[in-house]
Design an enzyme around this catalytic site. Structure first.
Site, PDB file in Angstrom:
ATOM      1  N   ASP A 165       0.849  -1.201   0.000  1.00  0.00           N
ATOM      2  CA  ASP A 165       0.000   0.000   0.000  1.00  0.00           C
ATOM      3  C   ASP A 165       0.877   1.241   0.000  1.00  0.00           C
ATOM      4  O   ASP A 165       2.037   1.197   0.440  1.00  0.00           O
ATOM      5  CB  ASP A 165      -0.915   0.015   1.237  1.00  0.00           C
ATOM      6  CG  ASP A 165      -2.155   0.875   1.026  1.00  0.00           C
ATOM      7  OD1 ASP A 165      -3.232   0.301   0.790  1.00  0.00           O
ATOM      8  OD2 ASP A 165      -2.051   2.124   1.087  1.00  0.00           O
TER       9      ASP A 165
ATOM     10  N   VAL B 192       1.729   2.169  -6.582  1.00  0.00           N
ATOM     11  CA  VAL B 192       1.583   1.399  -7.831  1.00  0.00           C
ATOM     12  C   VAL B 192       1.832   2.242  -9.080  1.00  0.00           C
ATOM     13  O   VAL B 192       1.973   1.693 -10.173  1.00  0.00           O
ATOM     14  CB  VAL B 192       0.190   0.723  -7.933  1.00  0.00           C
ATOM     15  CG1 VAL B 192      -0.019  -0.270  -6.810  1.00  0.00           C
ATOM     16  CG2 VAL B 192      -0.937   1.750  -7.997  1.00  0.00           C
TER      17      VAL B 192
ATOM     18  N   TYR C 135     -12.967   7.938 -13.541  1.00  0.00           N
ATOM     19  CA  TYR C 135     -12.971   6.597 -12.938  1.00  0.00           C
ATOM     20  C   TYR C 135     -13.596   5.571 -13.887  1.00  0.00           C
ATOM     21  O   TYR C 135     -13.070   4.463 -14.047  1.00  0.00           O
ATOM     22  CB  TYR C 135     -13.755   6.692 -11.626  1.00  0.00           C
ATOM     23  CG  TYR C 135     -13.793   5.448 -10.769  1.00  0.00           C
ATOM     24  CD1 TYR C 135     -12.707   5.096  -9.957  1.00  0.00           C
ATOM     25  CD2 TYR C 135     -14.929   4.648 -10.715  1.00  0.00           C
ATOM     26  CE1 TYR C 135     -12.757   3.976  -9.145  1.00  0.00           C
ATOM     27  CE2 TYR C 135     -14.990   3.530  -9.906  1.00  0.00           C
ATOM     28  CZ  TYR C 135     -13.902   3.191  -9.123  1.00  0.00           C
ATOM     29  OH  TYR C 135     -13.966   2.080  -8.312  1.00  0.00           O
TER      30      TYR C 135
HETATM   31  P1  NAP Z   1     -10.263   2.154  -0.344  1.00  0.00           P
HETATM   32  O1  NAP Z   1     -10.951   1.726   0.902  1.00  0.00           O
HETATM   33  O2  NAP Z   1     -10.076   3.608  -0.594  1.00  0.00           O
HETATM   34  O3  NAP Z   1      -8.835   1.419  -0.418  1.00  0.00           O
HETATM   35  C1  NAP Z   1      -7.968   1.659  -1.480  1.00  0.00           C
HETATM   36  C2  NAP Z   1      -6.559   1.453  -0.997  1.00  0.00           C
HETATM   37  O4  NAP Z   1      -5.677   1.717  -2.109  1.00  0.00           O
HETATM   38  C3  NAP Z   1      -6.165   2.421   0.113  1.00  0.00           C
HETATM   39  O5  NAP Z   1      -5.481   1.737   1.155  1.00  0.00           O
HETATM   40  C4  NAP Z   1      -5.240   3.397  -0.598  1.00  0.00           C
HETATM   41  O6  NAP Z   1      -4.235   3.932   0.230  1.00  0.00           O
HETATM   42  C5  NAP Z   1      -4.609   2.497  -1.630  1.00  0.00           C
HETATM   43  N1  NAP Z   1      -3.979   3.277  -2.685  1.00  0.00           N
HETATM   44  C6  NAP Z   1      -4.424   4.415  -3.274  1.00  0.00           C
HETATM   45  N2  NAP Z   1      -3.539   4.845  -4.173  1.00  0.00           N
HETATM   46  C7  NAP Z   1      -2.511   3.964  -4.167  1.00  0.00           C
HETATM   47  C8  NAP Z   1      -1.277   3.873  -4.863  1.00  0.00           C
HETATM   48  N3  NAP Z   1      -0.908   4.799  -5.763  1.00  0.00           N
HETATM   49  N4  NAP Z   1      -0.457   2.834  -4.596  1.00  0.00           N
HETATM   50  C9  NAP Z   1      -0.788   1.916  -3.672  1.00  0.00           C
HETATM   51  N5  NAP Z   1      -1.927   1.951  -2.959  1.00  0.00           N
HETATM   52  C10 NAP Z   1      -2.779   2.976  -3.208  1.00  0.00           C
HETATM   53  O7  NAP Z   1     -11.009   1.570  -1.620  1.00  0.00           O
HETATM   54  P2  NAP Z   1     -11.894   0.238  -1.806  1.00  0.00           P
HETATM   55  O8  NAP Z   1     -13.308   0.635  -1.806  1.00  0.00           O
HETATM   56  O9  NAP Z   1     -11.399  -0.837  -0.911  1.00  0.00           O
HETATM   57  O10 NAP Z   1     -11.510  -0.082  -3.316  1.00  0.00           O
HETATM   58  C11 NAP Z   1     -10.559  -1.084  -3.677  1.00  0.00           C
HETATM   59  C12 NAP Z   1     -10.633  -1.282  -5.191  1.00  0.00           C
HETATM   60  O11 NAP Z   1     -11.956  -1.698  -5.545  1.00  0.00           O
HETATM   61  C13 NAP Z   1     -10.351  -0.018  -5.998  1.00  0.00           C
HETATM   62  O12 NAP Z   1      -9.672  -0.332  -7.180  1.00  0.00           O
HETATM   63  C14 NAP Z   1     -11.738   0.490  -6.312  1.00  0.00           C
HETATM   64  O13 NAP Z   1     -11.748   1.315  -7.438  1.00  0.00           O
HETATM   65  C15 NAP Z   1     -12.474  -0.814  -6.523  1.00  0.00           C
HETATM   66  N6  NAP Z   1     -13.925  -0.738  -6.398  1.00  0.00           N
HETATM   67  C16 NAP Z   1     -14.503  -0.355  -5.222  1.00  0.00           C
HETATM   68  C17 NAP Z   1     -15.902  -0.302  -5.136  1.00  0.00           C
HETATM   69  C18 NAP Z   1     -16.621   0.094  -3.885  1.00  0.00           C
HETATM   70  O14 NAP Z   1     -17.859   0.208  -3.921  1.00  0.00           O
HETATM   71  N7  NAP Z   1     -15.937   0.293  -2.748  1.00  0.00           N
HETATM   72  C19 NAP Z   1     -16.667  -0.647  -6.241  1.00  0.00           C
HETATM   73  C20 NAP Z   1     -16.043  -1.028  -7.422  1.00  0.00           C
HETATM   74  C21 NAP Z   1     -14.665  -1.082  -7.476  1.00  0.00           C
HETATM   75  P3  NAP Z   1      -4.444   5.394   0.905  1.00  0.00           P
HETATM   76  O15 NAP Z   1      -5.651   5.248   1.788  1.00  0.00           O
HETATM   77  O16 NAP Z   1      -3.170   5.610   1.637  1.00  0.00           O
HETATM   78  O17 NAP Z   1      -4.679   6.328  -0.241  1.00  0.00           O
END
Ligand code: NAP
Length: 257
Positions: A47, A74, A165
């Site tokens: 992360d 990443v 997005y």
């Molecule tokens: P989240 O809770 O915001 O977690 C995302 C994680 O990615 C955070 O720990 C963040 O770190 C990390 N991150 C951000 N930028 C990064 C980078 N450049 N390098 C490494 N790590 C990085 O999001 P989530 O809801 O779990 O989403 C996870 C994935 O599922 C994402 O790809 C998202 O687009 C996808 N997704 C989510 C949903 C939903 O409803 N939640 C739906 C469809 C798809 P920081 O906190 O330090 O920034």
């Protein structure tokens, strides 16, 4: 009672495998890491937030030296190379690589700035591409491996306020299919998962009325939970999906079917 989503009481589907999950300090990534570990995999949680990744790894039940947290942005080529290299050095191989890291910078087309567009495209598309390239290089030499890219139903349907997005998440599908065709003959599989509305810190940032409206649009009439996305990743990482590549699994409660 056996629970297929956790691996508790059921056959471990990933025994002896080595997995890497990006963006694993919280949310879906953390739950994927936890579930992979319950299914017998060693897991590297990467992360942007290194302390968060280390805390997350230490917090996984039953985790010892087989779960480690590490820093990786990443979007940075050298850091993704380093992530894969240290995983091979410390664990000997990479069987499963999950490109999960993501951000949102939502705004209407009228208000969105170029910086918001670039940031989202860079994390999702460049980040996933780097992860695919570096993981596939190791896996083709191993002549086995599975890469799972986390897209979104937003990339299938297009969400207002998410032109950046939706473009990035649709792009991940094209990237998945093109890369899958390139490496299939090396016994390396690449698939995508498109979650719908999932309850995580990312969606907790949405205005409650928007979240409620999106939830009402889901045929199953509820948001999904991170472990429901993790279940699809376990399947794609395991030998149960040994003849499946270049596909997209929707985990959306029937939304946009
Ligand atoms: P989240 O809770 O915001 O977690 C995302 C994680 O990615 C955070 O720990 C963040 O770190 C990390 N991150 C951000 N930028 C990064 C980078 N450049 N390098 C490494 N790590 C990085 O999001 P989530 O809801 O779990 O989403 C996870 C994935 O599922 C994402 O790809 C998202 O687009 C996808 N997704 C989510 C949903 C939903 O409803 N939640 C739906 C469809 C798809 P920081 O906190 O330090 O920034």
């Amino acid at each position: 009672m056996p629970d297929a989503s956790t691996g508790d009481g059921v056959e471990k589907l990933l025994q002896g495998k080595v997995a890497v999950v990006t963006g694993a300090a919280q949310g879906i990534g953390l739950e994927i890491a936890r579930t992979l570990h319950r299914h017998g995999s060693q897991v590297v949680l990467a992360d942007l937030d290194c302390d968060g990744a280390r805390r997350a790894a230490a917090g996984i039940a039953g985790a010892g030296t087989d779960c480690v947290g590490t820093a990786c942005d990443v979007t940075a080529e050298d850091q993704v190379k380093q992530l894969v290299a240290t995983t091979v050095r410390d664990f000997g191989r990479v069987d499963l690589f999950v490109n999960n890291a993501g951000i949102t910078r939502d705004a209407s087309l009228k208000k969105m700035q170029v910086a918001d567009f670039d940031a989202v495209i860079t994390v999702h598309l460049r980040g996933t591409w780097l992860g695919v390239r570096e993981a596939a290089a190791v896996m083709r030499e191993q002549r086995s491996g599975s890469i799972v890219n986390i897209s979104s139903l937003s990339g299938k349907s297009g969400n207002p306020g998410q032109t950046n997005y939706s473009a990035a998440k649709a792009g991940i599908v094209g990237l998945t299919k093109a890369a899958a065709k390139e490496v299939a003959h090396h016994n390396v599989r690449i698939n995508a998962v498109q979650p719908g509305l999932i309850r995580t810190p990312m969606t907790a940032a949405m205005p409650p009325e928007v979240f409620a409206q999106r939830e009402a649009d889901v045929p199953m009439k509820r948001a999904g939970e991170p472990h429901e996305v993790a279940g699809a990743v376990v399947f794609l990482g395991s030998d149960l999906s040994s003849y499946i590549t270049g596909t997209v699994i929707e985990v959306g409660g029937g939304r946009y079917m």
